[in-house]
Design an enzyme around this catalytic site. Structure first.
Site, PDB file in Angstrom:
ATOM      1  N   HIS A 380      45.930  34.883  61.830  1.00  0.00           N
ATOM      2  CA  HIS A 380      45.829  35.227  60.412  1.00  0.00           C
ATOM      3  C   HIS A 380      47.135  35.635  59.760  1.00  0.00           C
ATOM      4  O   HIS A 380      47.146  36.032  58.603  1.00  0.00           O
ATOM      5  CB  HIS A 380      44.830  36.366  60.195  1.00  0.00           C
ATOM      6  CG  HIS A 380      43.412  35.976  60.445  1.00  0.00           C
ATOM      7  ND1 HIS A 380      42.591  35.468  59.466  1.00  0.00           N
ATOM      8  CD2 HIS A 380      42.678  36.000  61.574  1.00  0.00           C
ATOM      9  CE1 HIS A 380      41.402  35.212  59.977  1.00  0.00           C
ATOM     10  NE2 HIS A 380      41.427  35.526  61.258  1.00  0.00           N
ATOM     11  N   LYS A 571      45.050  43.294  45.704  1.00  0.00           N
ATOM     12  CA  LYS A 571      45.216  43.060  47.131  1.00  0.00           C
ATOM     13  C   LYS A 571      45.807  44.320  47.731  1.00  0.00           C
ATOM     14  O   LYS A 571      46.216  45.220  47.016  1.00  0.00           O
ATOM     15  CB  LYS A 571      46.234  41.960  47.458  1.00  0.00           C
ATOM     16  CG  LYS A 571      46.263  40.826  46.517  1.00  0.00           C
ATOM     17  CD  LYS A 571      47.419  39.877  46.779  1.00  0.00           C
ATOM     18  CE  LYS A 571      47.152  38.606  46.027  1.00  0.00           C
ATOM     19  NZ  LYS A 571      46.045  37.856  46.573  1.00  0.00           N
ATOM     20  N   ARG A 572      45.923  44.336  49.068  1.00  0.00           N
ATOM     21  CA  ARG A 572      46.695  45.401  49.688  1.00  0.00           C
ATOM     22  C   ARG A 572      48.093  45.429  49.092  1.00  0.00           C
ATOM     23  O   ARG A 572      48.642  44.383  48.717  1.00  0.00           O
ATOM     24  CB  ARG A 572      46.786  45.159  51.204  1.00  0.00           C
ATOM     25  CG  ARG A 572      45.523  45.487  51.938  1.00  0.00           C
ATOM     26  CD  ARG A 572      45.108  46.918  51.786  1.00  0.00           C
ATOM     27  NE  ARG A 572      45.916  47.786  52.622  1.00  0.00           N
ATOM     28  CZ  ARG A 572      45.509  48.297  53.782  1.00  0.00           C
ATOM     29  NH1 ARG A 572      44.282  48.053  54.219  1.00  0.00           N
ATOM     30  NH2 ARG A 572      46.291  49.069  54.501  1.00  0.00           N
ATOM     31  N   LYS A 577      53.484  40.640  49.158  1.00  0.00           N
ATOM     32  CA  LYS A 577      52.522  40.248  48.115  1.00  0.00           C
ATOM     33  C   LYS A 577      53.106  40.448  46.718  1.00  0.00           C
ATOM     34  O   LYS A 577      52.552  40.005  45.725  1.00  0.00           O
ATOM     35  CB  LYS A 577      51.215  41.023  48.285  1.00  0.00           C
ATOM     36  CG  LYS A 577      50.477  40.666  49.585  1.00  0.00           C
ATOM     37  CD  LYS A 577      49.159  41.406  49.690  1.00  0.00           C
ATOM     38  CE  LYS A 577      48.456  41.255  51.029  1.00  0.00           C
ATOM     39  NZ  LYS A 577      47.720  39.984  51.174  1.00  0.00           N
ATOM     40  N   THR A 679      42.302  34.895  49.944  1.00  0.00           N
ATOM     41  CA  THR A 679      40.917  34.500  49.679  1.00  0.00           C
ATOM     42  C   THR A 679      40.493  34.970  48.292  1.00  0.00           C
ATOM     43  O   THR A 679      39.599  34.370  47.696  1.00  0.00           O
ATOM     44  CB  THR A 679      39.958  35.070  50.746  1.00  0.00           C
ATOM     45  OG1 THR A 679      40.357  36.403  51.070  1.00  0.00           O
ATOM     46  CG2 THR A 679      39.970  34.229  52.000  1.00  0.00           C
ATOM     47  N   LYS A 683      38.209  33.285  44.901  1.00  0.00           N
ATOM     48  CA  LYS A 683      37.160  33.972  44.139  1.00  0.00           C
ATOM     49  C   LYS A 683      37.473  33.913  42.647  1.00  0.00           C
ATOM     50  O   LYS A 683      36.592  33.682  41.822  1.00  0.00           O
ATOM     51  CB  LYS A 683      37.041  35.434  44.607  1.00  0.00           C
ATOM     52  CG  LYS A 683      36.625  35.546  46.076  1.00  0.00           C
ATOM     53  CD  LYS A 683      36.792  36.961  46.628  1.00  0.00           C
ATOM     54  CE  LYS A 683      36.677  36.943  48.154  1.00  0.00           C
ATOM     55  NZ  LYS A 683      37.150  38.192  48.786  1.00  0.00           N
TER      56      LYS A 683
HETATM   57  C1  NBG Z   1      45.089  38.025  56.375  1.00  0.00           C
HETATM   58  C2  NBG Z   1      46.100  37.201  55.592  1.00  0.00           C
HETATM   59  C3  NBG Z   1      45.461  36.537  54.388  1.00  0.00           C
HETATM   60  C4  NBG Z   1      44.242  35.752  54.832  1.00  0.00           C
HETATM   61  C5  NBG Z   1      43.309  36.662  55.620  1.00  0.00           C
HETATM   62  C6  NBG Z   1      42.100  35.922  56.141  1.00  0.00           C
HETATM   63  C7  NBG Z   1      45.543  39.660  58.129  1.00  0.00           C
HETATM   64  C8  NBG Z   1      46.185  39.923  59.442  1.00  0.00           C
HETATM   65  N1  NBG Z   1      45.709  38.467  57.604  1.00  0.00           N
HETATM   66  O1  NBG Z   1      46.369  35.674  53.777  1.00  0.00           O
HETATM   67  O2  NBG Z   1      47.158  38.033  55.188  1.00  0.00           O
HETATM   68  O3  NBG Z   1      43.570  35.213  53.747  1.00  0.00           O
HETATM   69  O4  NBG Z   1      43.983  37.213  56.726  1.00  0.00           O
HETATM   70  O5  NBG Z   1      42.458  34.843  56.914  1.00  0.00           O
HETATM   71  O6  NBG Z   1      44.893  40.519  57.596  1.00  0.00           O
END
Ligand code: NBG
Length: 836
Positions: A380, A571-572, A577, A679, A683
């Site tokens: 991920h 987002k975080r 980001k 993701t 949305k």
């Molecule tokens: C996150 C990514 C995102 C991705 C999501 C789901 C982690 C380690 N990774 O870009 O930063 O959409 O995983 O795949 O949280």
């Protein structure tokens, strides 16, 4: 509550025959409510022992949710019985995180019971929104990774796949975010303080986990006590995962840690009463709390044991289930697929191997082949600091047998490298499962790749970068294992439920098949030019925006104007980001308006929401900056009414469900090459927001689906980021771009921090002195321009609606149903097993 109090759940979009449904759920003559013996009344009386009149909103929520659970229970049992009877190949999804959010509305909607719920609400004079608000978000995850797992579970159930999720039942989910003087502070989230109505504890299916040492937990860290083996008990708590239509109800099994219920009586009678109880305490603390870090690996012993605990409990459980219906262990991989959500459960490699060798007594070669054929691994993130590496010493103390197996896997791996690629020392070092040097470490990503038959990334660009850069030596060795599975999100939660007005409009226009087959949205393409559908779209958006504004006012007292462009970044908080890039854009606009108050510009409201890892100082400072920016702009009469910045504290699933449908502009502005997929981008797209984004993650594929001309893409590409990395100098932009310079000068003149001089100087270091690693300044000008184009488009209502509708029509690919069907066909080889 808001001005528009919603008393009832939205009417179901389909026309479902209630009595047929109740037959499907095997409910017989029992009523949902309305008589003494109806479900709701009995739960209030018999569980909560309270008279209907005296019941609190929480009592009512519990009784309502339990009544819904009653309705699905028979179907839930029947689902498992069907799997037992037909014995299909099953898939198990192992994840340290499931970011579930609330369940009541989702379960009612997926069971198609809105009609029943509506009638009950009506007759009992309940307030639907109040009821929903009683349920805490189940925040057992940090962000995208955990939410993806939750979407996957829902899609698998909707597609009738015999799937089960395994995770941990943390007593405390992700911390609650508060804001004081603009700073984030963290508070615990005791989401289980009131009993959760969905979960079912199954003590008789408990599992024992043995460790080679004992351990003590103090202050959140773990200290091993070598030489004294210990046992942990995993207690399963099951939650129903309702597929859309209510035909399949799968299970999410979360493990809670407990100490063995037999004490060491020797120790008791020997007088070590406190010592024995202390062991109990530490065992139970194991699943106390979720680690609040995303995309950084935290080298903490407690986390290491949590990960092993998840793996050991889940594998013991699924092997036990396999044995119940199968006799020949050599067929294991034909009956069982296991997906590892990131490397967090990568200890499944040595654990499964150990079970096959030591418990099933297979030989190495056969055990190893079965291990690989059973396991699949999803990566991920490419961020190097996030690739987990565990100290070898911890394996030595806690899991010596696993370490022995890892050594043997590694010996064979390196032999193979030598024979296939000659004695290239560099290559041997890179593929090795063990990182040498002081404090040797086990590389969990290498272990997961070597010990599985499939490694996938989560968007095309990410899978490509994974293969060609991050783990390129392993990809050269095992090219057939590497593949891509672009992420998706469930349209049930993120469109049907979150955006009722727009969902109704879609269903009125093209029917309701889109709910279970999102490609149907393609039919909206023809309506992008339809005057009346454009109006409908606009009205639905307007509706969502006012509802959000009402909610915000009632919840926090803040007023936002739905006539402004809602411009969002949620987002975080993380440097990559680039919340700071959006903040810089706002400062540029602020400067423009101050210089020219008559500037023609549609007013905007900028929403930021997201949490920072508690130890990530710079991310916390970014939150502080956004809050100060909001305050200064609010206090400036020149820009008031034209720009407004809102930081929404405590970003969570429920807040996303409110905000995303109300958004006009979606900012997906990571430095290209750093966001694996994203993701929320999907949305927003489904909900008719337009994307301003870099060519990163799944945003690239969104542009492919919708046509680049229907998004606002800007900035360096991933290749360009790599190419300029060597000589990039942010100073160049500062010196040559007047607006960039003015924005930075304003920030560092303490204009936004009058009472806290110098507080933002670490941001100056990040953006200028230390080289601007994430290249904010390189992209700022093109970013501002992209938003100018978006602003111009907004002025043309028809052109805007046209593009937005085309985006919605093109979002079909981003249903997690599509993603899951690809996993099922290409990685798991698992087929639907419908429940009759
Ligand atoms: C996150 C990514 C995102 C991705 C999501 C789901 C982690 C380690 N990774 O870009 O930063 O959409 O995983 O795949 O949280």
């Amino acid at each position: 509550m808001g001005a528009k109090t919603v008393l009832e759940p939205p009417v179901s979009t389909g026309s479902h025959n209630i009595s047929k449904l109740l037959r499907q759920y095997g409910c017989g003559p029992i009523r949902f409510e309305g008589t003494e013996n109806a479900l709701y009344e009995r739960h209030l009386l018999c569980d909560n022992v309270i008279d209907g009149g005296a019941a609190t909103p929480r009592d009512r929520f519990e009784a309502f949710a339990r009544s819904v659970r009653d309705i699905l229970s028979q179907r839930w049992v029947l689902t498992e019985r069907t799997y037992e009877r037909k014995n299909p190949k099953r898939v198990y999804y192992l994840s340290m995180e499931f970011l579930i959010g609330r369940s009541l509305a989702n379960n009612v909607s997926n069971l198609l019971l809105e009609g029943v719920a509506q009638e009950a609400i009506h007759r009992k004079h309940l307030n639907w929104i109040d009821l929903l608000e009683q349920e805490p978000d189940a925040a057992l995850g940090n962000g995208g990774l955990g939410r993806l797992a939750a979407c996957f579970m829902e899609s698998a159930a909707t597609m009738h796949l015999p799937a089960m999720g395994y995770g941990l039942r943390y007593d405390y989910g992700l911390f609650k975010q508060g804001i004081r003087d603009g700073w984030q502070y963290e508070q615990p989230d005791p989401w289980l303080r009131a009993q959760d109505p969905w979960e079912v504890v199954r003590p008789h299916e408990k599992v024992e986990v043995r460790l080679n040492s004992s351990f003590e937990i103090s202050g959140g860290s773990l200290r091993a006590v070598p030489g004294r083996p210990s046992t942990l008990i995993g207690i399963p708590f099951d939650r129903p995962v309702v597929g859309y239509g209510g035909a399949t109800i799968n299970t999410l099994r979360l493990w809670a840690a407990a100490a063995p219920d037999f004490f060491n009586f020797q120790e008791f009678s020997g007088g070590d009463f406190v010592g024995a109880l202390a062991q109990t305490l530490s065992a139970e603390s194991l699943t106390r709390v979720l680690y609040p870090d995303d995309t950084t690996s935290m080298g903490q012993g407690l986390r290491f044991v949590q990960e092993y605990f998840l793996v050991a409990c889940s594998l013991a459980d699924l092997v036990r289930r396999f044995r119940r219906y199968n006799t020949d262990v050599s067929t294991f991989a034909e009956r069982v697929a296991i997906q590892l959500n990131d490397t967090h459960p990568a200890m499944a490699v040595p654990e499964l191997l150990r079970i096959l060798l030591d418990e099933a007594h297979l030989g190495w070669d056969e055990a190893w082949e079965i291990t690989k054929a059973t396991l699949g691994y999803t990566n991920h993130t490419l961020m190097p600091e996030a690739l987990e590496k565990w100290p070898l010493a911890w394996f030595e103390i806690l899991l010596p047998r696993h370490l022995e197996l890892i050594y043997e896997i590694n010996r064979r791996l390196l032999d193979e490298v030598r024979s296939r690629f000659s004695d290239d020392e560099g290559r041997l070092q890179r593929v090795s499962l063990i990182e040498e040097g002081t404090g040797r470490k086990i590389r969990m990503a290498n272990l997961a790749i070597v010990g599985s038959h499939s490694t996938n990334g989560v968007a095309a660009i990410h899978s490509e970068l994974l293969r060609t850069t991050t783990v390129k030596d392993l990809a050269k060795m095992f090219p057939e294992r590497f593949n891509n599975k672009t992420n998706g999100v469930t349209p049930r939660r993120w469109l049907l439920l979150a955006n009722p007005a727009f969902s109704r409009a879609i269903t009125d226009a093209i029917g309701d098949k889109w709910i279970a087959d999102l490609n149907e949205l393609n039919k909206l393409r023809a309506l992008a030019n339809d005057v009346s559908f454009r109006d409908t779209f606009r009205m639905a958006k307007r509706d969502a925006k006012s509802q959000f504004a009402d909610w915000l006012r009632s919840f926090s007292g803040q007023a936002v104007d739905p006539e402004t462009i809602f411009d969002c970044h949620v987002k975080r908080f993380h440097e990559y980001k680039r919340q700071m890039l959006m903040a810089l854009r706002i400062v540029v606009l602020y400067n423009r308006l101050r210089a020219n108050p008559n500037l023609d510009m549609h007013p905007r409201t900028f929403f930021f929401s997201g949490k920072a890892a508690p130890a990530y100082k710079l991310a916390k400072l970014m939150i502080k900056f956004v809050n100060n920016l909001a305050g200064t702009i609010e206090g400036d009469p020149v820009v008031r009414g034209r720009l407004k910045v809102v930081f929404l504290p405590e970003y969570c699933v429920s807040l996303a469900e409110r905000l995303i449908p109300a958004s006009d502009a979606s900012n997906q502005i990571s430095t290209a090459g750093y966001e694996a997929s994203g993701t929320s981008n999907m949305k927003f797209m489904m909900n008719g927001a337009l994307t301003v984004g870099t060519r990163d993650g799944a945003t690239i594929e969104m542009a492919q689906e919708a046509g680049e001309e229907n998004l606002f893409l800007f900035g360096l590409t991933a290749e360009q980021v790599v190419a300029v990395r060597g000589w990039y100098n942010p100073q160049f932009h500062y010196e040559n771009e007047p607006e960039t310079r003015a924005a930075l000068d304003l920030i560092f003149s303490d204009h936004f921090s009058r009472n806290e001089p110098g507080v933002f100087s670490p941001l100056r270091e990040m953006l200028l002195t230390n080289g601007d690693f994430y290249m904010h300044l390189a992209d700022l000008t093109s970013y501002v321009q992209a938003h100018e184009q978006l602003g111009a488009l907004y002025a043309d209502r028809n052109a805007w609606a046209h593009k937005a509708i085309l985006n919605v029509a093109s979002s079909g690919k981003f249903s997690s149903d599509r993603t899951i069907s690809e996993y099922a066909a290409e990685i798991w080889n698992v087929k639907p097993c419908p429940v009759p």
